[in-house]
Design a protein around this motif. Structure first.
Motif, short mmCIF file in Angstrom:
data_model
loop_
_atom_site.label_atom_id
_atom_site.label_comp_id
_atom_site.label_asym_id
_atom_site.label_seq_id
_atom_site.Cartn_x
_atom_site.Cartn_y
_atom_site.Cartn_z
N GLN A 46 21.40 -21.52 70.06
CA GLN A 46 20.41 -20.82 69.61
C GLN A 46 19.42 -20.39 70.54
O GLN A 46 18.56 -21.42 70.75
N GLY A 47 18.94 -19.20 70.84
CA GLY A 47 17.75 -19.04 71.60
C GLY A 47 16.55 -19.60 70.84
O GLY A 47 16.15 -19.61 69.74
N GLY A 48 15.57 -19.81 72.13
CA GLY A 48 14.32 -20.25 71.47
C GLY A 48 13.44 -18.99 71.06
O GLY A 48 12.61 -18.67 71.92
N MET A 49 13.38 -18.66 69.96
CA MET A 49 12.69 -17.49 69.54
C MET A 49 11.36 -18.06 68.86
O MET A 49 11.35 -18.67 67.92
N GLN A 50 10.41 -17.20 69.70
CA GLN A 50 8.93 -17.51 68.92
C GLN A 50 8.78 -16.82 67.31
O GLN A 50 9.53 -15.92 67.08
N TRP A 51 8.32 -17.78 66.55
CA TRP A 51 7.98 -17.57 65.18
C TRP A 51 9.29 -17.93 64.39
O TRP A 51 9.09 -17.99 63.17
N VAL A 52 10.15 -18.04 65.07
CA VAL A 52 11.77 -18.22 64.08
C VAL A 52 12.47 -19.55 64.55
O VAL A 52 13.20 -20.14 63.66
N GLY A 53 12.33 -20.09 65.70
CA GLY A 53 12.78 -21.53 65.96
C GLY A 53 12.32 -22.63 65.16
O GLY A 53 11.37 -23.24 65.70
N LYS A 54 12.44 -22.72 63.88
CA LYS A 54 11.98 -23.72 63.05
C LYS A 54 12.86 -24.58 62.65
O LYS A 54 14.09 -24.23 62.60
N GLY A 85 26.56 -26.24 67.11
CA GLY A 85 26.17 -25.56 68.25
C GLY A 85 24.94 -26.30 68.55
O GLY A 85 24.64 -27.41 68.14
N LEU A 86 24.01 -25.63 69.39
CA LEU A 86 22.64 -26.39 69.59
C LEU A 86 21.72 -25.66 68.88
O LEU A 86 21.41 -24.41 69.68
N GLY A 87 20.93 -26.19 67.96
CA GLY A 87 19.85 -25.44 67.55
C GLY A 87 18.67 -25.98 68.76
O GLY A 87 18.50 -26.90 69.12
N ILE A 88 17.78 -24.87 68.59
CA ILE A 88 16.50 -25.02 69.45
C ILE A 88 15.10 -24.76 68.69
O ILE A 88 14.89 -23.75 68.36
N LEU A 89 14.39 -25.79 68.55
CA LEU A 89 13.02 -25.40 68.20
C LEU A 89 12.13 -24.69 69.11
O LEU A 89 12.48 -24.99 70.38
N THR A 90 11.04 -23.82 68.91
CA THR A 90 10.33 -23.24 69.54
C THR A 90 9.02 -23.71 69.87
O THR A 90 8.25 -23.73 68.73
N ALA A 91 8.64 -24.65 70.90
CA ALA A 91 7.32 -25.52 70.86
C ALA A 91 6.24 -24.55 70.29
O ALA A 91 5.27 -25.08 69.70
N LEU A 92 5.94 -23.27 71.15
CA LEU A 92 4.74 -22.74 70.77
C LEU A 92 4.89 -21.95 69.63
O LEU A 92 3.76 -21.22 69.43
N THR A 93 5.67 -21.95 68.94
CA THR A 93 5.42 -21.40 67.48
C THR A 93 4.77 -22.24 66.70
O THR A 93 3.94 -21.93 65.82
N GLN A 94 4.39 -23.68 66.94
CA GLN A 94 3.71 -24.69 66.50
C GLN A 94 2.12 -24.62 67.01
O GLN A 94 2.02 -24.40 68.39
N ALA A 123 5.38 -32.39 66.81
CA ALA A 123 5.78 -33.33 66.69
C ALA A 123 6.35 -33.69 65.26
O ALA A 123 7.48 -34.11 64.93
N GLN A 124 5.40 -32.97 64.45
CA GLN A 124 5.89 -33.08 62.85
C GLN A 124 7.33 -32.26 62.64
O GLN A 124 7.94 -32.65 61.83
N GLU A 125 7.20 -31.06 63.38
CA GLU A 125 8.34 -30.22 63.24
C GLU A 125 9.64 -30.88 63.56
O GLU A 125 10.91 -30.74 63.08
N ILE A 126 9.43 -31.45 64.81
CA ILE A 126 10.75 -32.53 65.40
C ILE A 126 11.40 -33.45 64.34
O ILE A 126 12.39 -33.46 63.89
N ALA A 127 10.29 -33.93 63.67
CA ALA A 127 10.70 -34.97 62.61
C ALA A 127 11.22 -34.37 61.52
O ALA A 127 12.07 -34.92 60.84
N ARG A 128 10.73 -33.26 61.08
CA ARG A 128 11.34 -32.59 59.88
C ARG A 128 12.85 -32.17 60.36
O ARG A 128 13.67 -32.19 59.37
N THR A 129 13.01 -31.55 61.53
CA THR A 129 14.30 -31.20 61.95
C THR A 129 15.26 -32.55 61.66
O THR A 129 16.33 -32.34 61.46
#
Length: 323
Positions: free
Chosen positions: A17-25, A37-46, A53-59
């Motif tokens: 899954q592409g790292g999409m701004q505002w979407v990769g949550k 597959g491989l889900g990908i958080l988008t760092a700069l969405t945060q 770090a909190q969103e990684i923990a939530r994932t």
């Protein structure tokens, strides 16, 4: 399905899954990873490294499967604290990072020391070769059809993918223009060992955007994207709407266009608010030409199982034709 990409990332299917701004949550990322597959958080969405770090923990509360974090490095007068975002990723124990934009060479040693597998997304073979030389593990090669930034060479995937495969020793992931099992089969036939989907995952049940945005994607054809920022050599493919039409018209006016003339139209916060509110005309919405292939809103699990089944059927059919 087993390729060097699935082996390197520890996933069942070679689908990222592409790292999409505002979407990769977290909800979307976990859904893709849980589906194989491989889900990908988008760092700069945060907004901050601490929030990342909190969103990684939530994932991690939503999946026990591998997932990654995208860190896009873009030239900016006032750049975000990339080093701090990377440290948050490393401190959180994430071991897959997708980089994009500028070369990640200044950060590669830190990631390698932490045991990170690095996927670098780029739009040309020359940049892919440079990234390979600098030590990244996988290349995601973006064809001209893609959403977001396709580069300035205008080379579509059917040409770019085999060129990259021929030039590189490390595995290649095909990105741009892929929405179904036929696209996955084609990518594998061209020598890629995985695919990266952005727009297609945007049109899923778990994507954290308003239903009106998803319906706009369903209604769009392959002709309903626009290329903005061509005159500034920072080409960006987005969904055709009132905002993108005005940006392109401003760029084409006699006397040229400065970024200041369109800044108010393309502000990131405006695009974020459009995705959340469902105002399809209210901001920039990144989308690839692949919208022409999207005609339903499945769950991530349904989409991926269907893709894999279609891929196997298409490859079997092609083998019969070749035989």
């Amino acid at each position: 399905m087993r390729t060097r990409v699935t082996e390197a990332l520890g996933i069942r299917y070679p689908i990222l899954q592409g790292g999409m701004q505002w979407v990769g949550k977290a909800p979307l990322v976990a859904a893709v990873s849980n589906a194989g597959g491989l889900g990908i958080l988008t760092a700069l969405t945060q907004p901050t490294p601490e929030a990342l770090a909190q969103e990684i923990a939530r994932t991690r509360t939503l999946t026990n499967q591998p997932f990654g974090v995208n860190l896009t490095l873009l030239p900016s007068i006032n750049p975000p604290p990339y080093s701090d975002y990377l440290q948050a990723i490393l401190d959180s124990g994430v071991r897959i990072v997708e980089t994009a934009g500028n070369s990640p060479k200044d950060f590669i040693a830190r990631m390698k020391d932490a045991g990170v597998t690095i996927v670098h997304k780029c739009t040309s073979v020359r940049h892919a070769l440079s990234a390979e030389k600098n030590g990244v593990d996988l290349i995601s090669i973006d064809g001209f059809e893609c959403a977001g930034h396709p580069g300035e060479d205008d080379v579509p995937g059917l040409v770019l993918i085999p060129l990259a495969v021929r030039a590189l020793k490390i595995p290649v992931i095909a990105s741009g223009g892929i929405a179904d099992g036929r696209g996955l089969a084609a990518a594998l036939a061209l020598g890629a060992e995985g695919v990266n989907l952005g727009t297609r995952f945007l049109a899923t049940q778990e994507a954290p955007v308003h239903e009106h945005i998803k319906q706009a994607l369903l209604q769009a054809s392959e002709r309903d994207t626009r290329l903005m920022f061509r005159t500034m050599r920072n080409t960006t493919r987005v969904l055709k709407n009132a905002i993108s039409d005005e940006v392109v018209a401003t760029e084409q006016r006699p006397g040229g266009c400065r970024f200041e003339d369109i800044r108010h139209l393309v502000a990131g916060a405006r695009g974020r608010d459009a995705l959340a509110s469902g105002d399809t005309q209210g901001g920039v919405i990144a989308a690839g030409q692949v919208v022409g292939l999207i005609d339903d809103l499945p769950s991530c699990a349904e989409l991926m199982e269907r893709m894999v089944a279609e891929c196997r059927a298409q490859l079997a059919q092609a083998s019969r034709w070749a035989a």
